[in-house]
Scaffold this active site. Structure first.
Site, PDB file in Angstrom:
ATOM      1  N   PHE A 147       0.855  -1.191   0.000  1.00 16.12           N
ATOM      2  CA  PHE A 147       0.000   0.000   0.000  1.00 16.12           C
ATOM      3  C   PHE A 147       0.885   1.233   0.000  1.00 16.12           C
ATOM      4  O   PHE A 147       1.624   1.468   0.951  1.00 16.12           O
ATOM      5  CB  PHE A 147      -0.969   0.056   1.187  1.00 16.12           C
ATOM      6  CG  PHE A 147      -1.874   1.250   1.096  1.00 16.12           C
ATOM      7  CD1 PHE A 147      -3.014   1.216   0.298  1.00 16.12           C
ATOM      8  CD2 PHE A 147      -1.559   2.445   1.731  1.00 16.12           C
ATOM      9  CE1 PHE A 147      -3.828   2.342   0.159  1.00 16.12           C
ATOM     10  CE2 PHE A 147      -2.366   3.579   1.597  1.00 16.12           C
ATOM     11  CZ  PHE A 147      -3.499   3.515   0.800  1.00 16.12           C
ATOM     12  N   ASP A 232       9.112   3.187   2.190  1.00 16.66           N
ATOM     13  CA  ASP A 232       7.884   3.919   2.501  1.00 16.66           C
ATOM     14  C   ASP A 232       7.617   3.721   3.989  1.00 16.66           C
ATOM     15  O   ASP A 232       7.109   2.678   4.413  1.00 16.66           O
ATOM     16  CB  ASP A 232       6.724   3.394   1.650  1.00 16.66           C
ATOM     17  CG  ASP A 232       5.406   4.109   1.962  1.00 16.66           C
ATOM     18  OD1 ASP A 232       5.336   4.823   2.989  1.00 16.66           O
ATOM     19  OD2 ASP A 232       4.444   3.942   1.186  1.00 16.66           O
ATOM     20  N   LYS A 261       1.981  11.052   7.412  1.00  9.37           N
ATOM     21  CA  LYS A 261       1.181  10.760   8.609  1.00  9.37           C
ATOM     22  C   LYS A 261       1.671  11.471   9.889  1.00  9.37           C
ATOM     23  O   LYS A 261       1.432  12.647  10.042  1.00  9.37           O
ATOM     24  CB  LYS A 261       1.069   9.245   8.778  1.00  9.37           C
ATOM     25  CG  LYS A 261       0.255   8.639   7.614  1.00  9.37           C
ATOM     26  CD  LYS A 261      -0.384   7.313   7.915  1.00  9.37           C
ATOM     27  CE  LYS A 261      -1.400   6.969   6.842  1.00  9.37           C
ATOM     28  NZ  LYS A 261      -0.995   5.943   5.905  1.00  9.37           N
TER      29      LYS A 261
END
Ligand SMILES: *Cc1c(COP(=O)(O)O)cnc(C)c1O
Length: 407
Positions: A147, A232, A261
């Site tokens: 993802f 990531d 985030k």
């Protein structure tokens, strides 16, 4: 639960959002109106423990006073200049970020997906201009079950058909290999391979922890083949797994680091791509950017959010509490549990298929005041803000145990 005469506020909100919003999410039926630390409250006044922390964007806890203070001060000063002019917040923010993570340069964006896109652009251009790959032939290796966000290019290399069906034509230039398999990486590399994009622990994929030594082995393969290792760490970064970066578990320093985030502690969208000069300097004026990227409001917030992580030693806290919580979860003897896995405070409880999906368990937890969300049908993810204390986890464990044992 509700009558037509006295409908709860929650029901009204749910009906309104169902009517006016696109149906691209399937949220739990709870409407939150307030948050503080690890707690959130709904529109009917019920209190919940937040065990999702906005997919790890709220590692510092909801409305951390220091981050809110920085945000308010900056709101009263200057919020947006665009990159057509300098602002006095971006430089100090990038300086702090680079020092903390150990990189020479950082490029600020807004969302995680944009930072991933930025990394893809940088790595491809590095491939052509530094490595010498022939024009338009660059390949990036990615993993199954990944993802990395929702843009058309990023979903082009997803293996989740929900994420990419009928969004084609897909962007070419990506090669998909199994996750956790360093030999597969070695076999996939060609003279045109420029990068390997990987999550050091797959969050959305269902809290998948790769085998020990995987990151290190993959990094060495990349180095031997002049392929950039792109981590990531949008979800795994900032203390979540018990280290500032999950890659630190295997002493890997990625060539390209993608963050988002918790970089801004849940107050404002801020993301970034980090690398050293030989990679970052492929960008020149005018060839990449973002109107809001590096804006003074986001920069001031992110600087404060980074300071909180360091000052409160949240990585260590996640490591200590996470290990204890994981062991306690593993000790729950419930027939529905297939596996409990994770690192730090990123933990997944996988439910056996014959016991249904994870969704009803999340709903039962909600009834008891714990908000967790299922990921990939079978997995309940527990990833509370890292400021949580043992007593609160102890309380949560009592309810989690009862919910898991009830079936
Ligand atoms: C959340 C996430 C993204 C995308 O971030 P957005 O801010 O939603 O665009 C990318 N990669 C990983 C690993 C994530 O968890």
């Amino acid at each position: 639960m509700m009558t037509t005469a006295h409908r709860t506020k929650t029901a009204d909100f749910l009906e309104e959002v169902d009517r006016y919003s696109a149906h691209n999410y399937h949220p739990l039926p709870v409407v939150l109106t307030r948050g503080e630390g690890v707690w959130v409250w709904d529109s009917d006044g019920n209190k919940y423990l937040d065990c999702l922390a906005a997919y790890s964007a709220v590692n510092q806890g909801h409305r951390h006073p220091k981050i809110i203070e920085a945000a308010k001060a900056q709101l009263d000063t200057l919020t947006l200049t665009s990159r057509a002019f300098h602002n006095d917040q971006m430089g100090p923010f990038l300086h702090r970020l680079c020092d903390l993570m150990g990189y020479e340069r950082a490029l600020p964006m807004n969302t995680g997906a944009e930072a991933v896109e930025t990394a893809i652009k940088a790595v491809r251009r590095w491939g052509y201009r530094v490595k010498g790959v022939p024009a338009n032939r660059a390949e990036i290796v990615v993993c199954e079950n990944n993802f990395h966000g929702r843009t058309t290019t990023v979903v082009s290399f997803s293996t989740d058909t929900d994420a990419n069906a009928d969004y084609g034509p897909w962007t070419p230039g990506f090669m998909i290999i199994p996750y956790g398999d360093a030999e597969a990486l070695k076999a996939a590399i060609t003279p045109h391979t420029v990068g390997f994009l990987v999550e050091p622990l797959q969050g959305e994929g269902g809290v998948i922890v790769p085998p020990d030594g995987y990151l290190n082995a993959a990094y060495e393969i990349c180095r031997a083949n002049k392929v950039l290792f792109i981590a990531d760490e949008i979800q795994t970064g900032f203390g979540r797994t018990g280290r500032m970066l999950c890659c630190e578990w295997e002493d890997v320093r990625p060539d390209v680091l993608v963050l988002g985030k918790a970089l801004s502690g849940g107050v404002y969208p801020v993301s970034a791509m980090l690398a050293d000069k030989p990679i970052m300097d492929v960008f020149q004026p005018g060839d990449h950017g973002s109107t809001y990227g590096g804006n003074p409001l986001g920069a001031a917030i992110a600087t404060a959010a980074l300071n909180v992580l360091v000052d409160e030693q949240l990585s260590k806290r996640a490591q200590r509490l996470g290990q204890w919580f994981l062991e306690r979860l593993r000790n729950i003897e419930a027939p529905c549990v297939a596996e409990v896995r994770g690192k730090g405070l990123m933990i997944g409880v996988e439910i056996k298929r014959e016991h249904g999906t994870a969704r009803p368990y999340c709903e039962a937890l909600m009834e008891r005041g714990i908000l967790a969300k299922e990921t990939h049908e079978q997995v309940i993810r527990f990833a509370p803000p890292l400021v949580i204390d043992k007593e609160t986890l102890e309380w949560a464990l009592t309810h989690i145990t009862e919910v898991l044992k009830a079936t």
